[in-house]
Design a protein around this motif. Structure first.
Motif, PDB file in Angstrom:
ATOM      1  N   GLU A   1      -6.752  14.143   0.839  1.00 27.29           N
ATOM      2  CA  GLU A   1      -7.841  13.728   1.292  1.00 27.29           C
ATOM      3  C   GLU A   1      -7.854  12.348   1.565  1.00 27.29           C
ATOM      4  O   GLU A   1      -8.286  11.567   2.962  1.00 27.29           O
ATOM      5  CB  GLU A   1      -9.178  15.409   1.824  1.00 27.29           C
ATOM      6  CG  GLU A   1      -9.074  16.352   2.561  1.00 27.29           C
ATOM      7  CD  GLU A   1      -9.684  16.731   2.281  1.00 27.29           C
ATOM      8  OE1 GLU A   1     -10.816  16.668   1.379  1.00 27.29           O
ATOM      9  OE2 GLU A   1      -9.497  18.170   2.921  1.00 27.29           O
ATOM     10  N   GLN A   2      -8.323  11.618   0.759  1.00 25.60           N
ATOM     11  CA  GLN A   2      -8.416  10.549   0.331  1.00 25.60           C
ATOM     12  C   GLN A   2      -7.662  10.043   0.549  1.00 25.60           C
ATOM     13  O   GLN A   2      -7.847   8.133   1.302  1.00 25.60           O
ATOM     14  CB  GLN A   2      -8.507   9.585  -0.891  1.00 25.60           C
ATOM     15  CG  GLN A   2      -9.607   8.479  -1.256  1.00 25.60           C
ATOM     16  CD  GLN A   2      -9.272   8.889  -2.919  1.00 25.60           C
ATOM     17  OE1 GLN A   2      -9.111   9.435  -3.826  1.00 25.60           O
ATOM     18  NE2 GLN A   2     -10.268   7.351  -3.363  1.00 25.60           N
ATOM     19  N   GLN A   3      -6.067  10.216   0.291  1.00 23.55           N
ATOM     20  CA  GLN A   3      -4.916   9.258   0.879  1.00 23.55           C
ATOM     21  C   GLN A   3      -4.935   9.236   1.824  1.00 23.55           C
ATOM     22  O   GLN A   3      -4.410   8.043   2.648  1.00 23.55           O
ATOM     23  CB  GLN A   3      -3.832   9.547  -0.546  1.00 23.55           C
ATOM     24  CG  GLN A   3      -3.597  10.408  -1.801  1.00 23.55           C
ATOM     25  CD  GLN A   3      -3.822   8.805  -2.298  1.00 23.55           C
ATOM     26  OE1 GLN A   3      -2.399   8.192  -1.883  1.00 23.55           O
ATOM     27  NE2 GLN A   3      -5.001   8.114  -3.098  1.00 23.55           N
TER      28      GLN A   3
ATOM     29  N   ALA B   1      -7.033   9.214   4.512  1.00 21.04           N
ATOM     30  CA  ALA B   1      -8.096   8.764   4.916  1.00 21.04           C
ATOM     31  C   ALA B   1      -7.977   6.677   5.259  1.00 21.04           C
ATOM     32  O   ALA B   1      -8.310   6.365   5.680  1.00 21.04           O
ATOM     33  CB  ALA B   1      -9.005   9.314   4.798  1.00 21.04           C
ATOM     34  N   GLU B   2      -7.359   6.826   4.025  1.00 20.13           N
ATOM     35  CA  GLU B   2      -7.221   5.168   3.447  1.00 20.13           C
ATOM     36  C   GLU B   2      -6.337   4.778   4.511  1.00 20.13           C
ATOM     37  O   GLU B   2      -5.500   4.948   5.339  1.00 20.13           O
ATOM     38  CB  GLU B   2      -6.514   4.885   2.120  1.00 20.13           C
ATOM     39  CG  GLU B   2      -7.518   5.483   0.667  1.00 20.13           C
ATOM     40  CD  GLU B   2      -7.238   5.206  -0.284  1.00 20.13           C
ATOM     41  OE1 GLU B   2      -5.487   5.093  -0.520  1.00 20.13           O
ATOM     42  OE2 GLU B   2      -7.596   5.544  -1.175  1.00 20.13           O
TER      43      GLU B   2
ATOM     44  N   TRP C   1      -8.291  14.424  -3.567  1.00 25.59           N
ATOM     45  CA  TRP C   1      -7.278  13.464  -3.600  1.00 25.59           C
ATOM     46  C   TRP C   1      -6.376  13.084  -2.151  1.00 25.59           C
ATOM     47  O   TRP C   1      -6.051  11.547  -2.142  1.00 25.59           O
ATOM     48  CB  TRP C   1      -6.469  13.842  -4.756  1.00 25.59           C
ATOM     49  CG  TRP C   1      -5.371  12.001  -5.108  1.00 25.59           C
ATOM     50  CD1 TRP C   1      -5.770  11.457  -6.167  1.00 25.59           C
ATOM     51  CD2 TRP C   1      -3.946  12.003  -4.907  1.00 25.59           C
ATOM     52  NE1 TRP C   1      -4.704  10.259  -5.572  1.00 25.59           N
ATOM     53  CE2 TRP C   1      -2.877  10.959  -5.273  1.00 25.59           C
ATOM     54  CE3 TRP C   1      -2.998  13.171  -3.931  1.00 25.59           C
ATOM     55  CZ2 TRP C   1      -2.152  10.833  -5.034  1.00 25.59           C
ATOM     56  CZ3 TRP C   1      -1.832  13.235  -3.872  1.00 25.59           C
ATOM     57  CH2 TRP C   1      -0.885  11.825  -3.538  1.00 25.59           C
TER      58      TRP C   1
ATOM     59  N   LYS D   1       1.172   6.959   3.257  1.00 26.41           N
ATOM     60  CA  LYS D   1       0.000   8.527   3.302  1.00 26.41           C
ATOM     61  C   LYS D   1       1.175  10.009   3.295  1.00 26.41           C
ATOM     62  O   LYS D   1       2.095   9.567   3.682  1.00 26.41           O
ATOM     63  CB  LYS D   1      -0.352   8.531   4.815  1.00 26.41           C
ATOM     64  CG  LYS D   1      -1.688   7.269   5.009  1.00 26.41           C
ATOM     65  CD  LYS D   1      -2.434   7.778   6.201  1.00 26.41           C
ATOM     66  CE  LYS D   1      -3.480   6.952   6.505  1.00 26.41           C
ATOM     67  NZ  LYS D   1      -4.086   6.783   7.750  1.00 26.41           N
TER      68      LYS D   1
ATOM     69  N   ALA E   1       0.372  -1.341  -0.518  1.00 19.32           N
ATOM     70  CA  ALA E   1       0.169   0.434   0.192  1.00 19.32           C
ATOM     71  C   ALA E   1       1.141   1.095   0.415  1.00 19.32           C
ATOM     72  O   ALA E   1       2.248   1.175   0.547  1.00 19.32           O
ATOM     73  CB  ALA E   1      -0.928  -0.179   1.256  1.00 19.32           C
TER      74      ALA E   1
END
Length: 234
Positions: free
Chosen positions: A229-231, A233-234, A227, A5, A2
């Motif tokens: 914020e999505q990264q 949050a994962e 984008w 962040k 993965a």
């Protein structure tokens, strides 16, 4: 594995944070008017187009000058002054006039609010092959690190300049994201140095066949923030 962040976002400047072509065009017009007033022999002998062509020829003959575009322009002006029989003392004034006009950029509307929001999440920096002066432009305080090819001694896509910026920020390359408009210099260059790369595609261009594959494509800093914020949050 993965993706990590992001801890830092690094930006290209010209055509990423502001449009540059009309600014350079206007700067060259005002420079030629300055030459007509202060170095008339040069202005009479060299049109804007002739000066531009000479810079291209000089860059082809001495590609090392491309690391410092200001040095390239100065060398071309020095040659033009010599060829026209004009005193070289005005070259400094011509360069100062050009740089003042070259830095009269207008950031895209999303840049100032976008930088303020991004700074709440990650460290920010810049890497540029150009000679924009962030202090003059008024954006320097948004960035913790700013590297220019002319001062670093190597230009994008050299991986060294990307890694040096990461080191200055205290982050590993895989923890950083580079954002730029040029698929070769910015996207491929950053990815080659171990960073993730976002293609800033402000005009909705199609990704050319065989082009480097960005980690994300954004048209604005608002999209970049979404984008990021999505990264995170994962």
């Amino acid at each position: 594995m993965a993706a990590m962040k992001p801890k830092a976002i690094l930006f290209d400047l010209d055509d990423t944070l502001w449009p540059i072509a009309p600014v350079i065009a206007e700067a060259e017009v005002t420079l030629h008017a300055w030459l007509a007033a202060h170095a008339p022999k040069v202005a009479a002998a060299w049109s804007i187009e002739a000066l531009r062509a000479h810079r291209a020829e000089l860059a082809a003959a001495q590609p090392e000058l491309l690391i410092d575009l200001g040095k390239l322009r100065r060398a071309s002006l020095q040659a033009a002054f010599a060829a026209a029989g004009e005193a070289a003392g005005h070259v400094d004034g011509a360069m100062a006039h050009f740089f003042a006009a070259r830095n009269a950029v207008t950031p895209y509307d999303d840049v100032l609010p976008g930088l303020l929001k991004l700074r709440q999440h990650v460290q920010l920096g810049t890497i540029s092959n150009g000679n924009a002066d962030l202090e003059v432009i008024g954006l320097a305080h948004h960035f913790e690190v700013s590297l220019a090819a002319a001062h670093f001694g190597a230009a994008k896509p050299d991986p060294g300049i990307f890694r040096a910026a990461c080191q200055a920020l205290g982050v590993a390359p895989h923890d950083a994201v580079y954002v730029g408009d040029d698929l070769a210099l910015d996207v491929a260059g950053a990815q080659g140095a171990g960073l993730r790369a976002v293609w800033m595609n402000r005009h909705g261009a199609a990704l050319p066949p065989g082009a480097p594959q960005p980690d994300a494509i954004c048209a604005t800093l608002d999209e970049l923030l979404a984008w990021l914020e999505q990264q995170l949050a994962e």
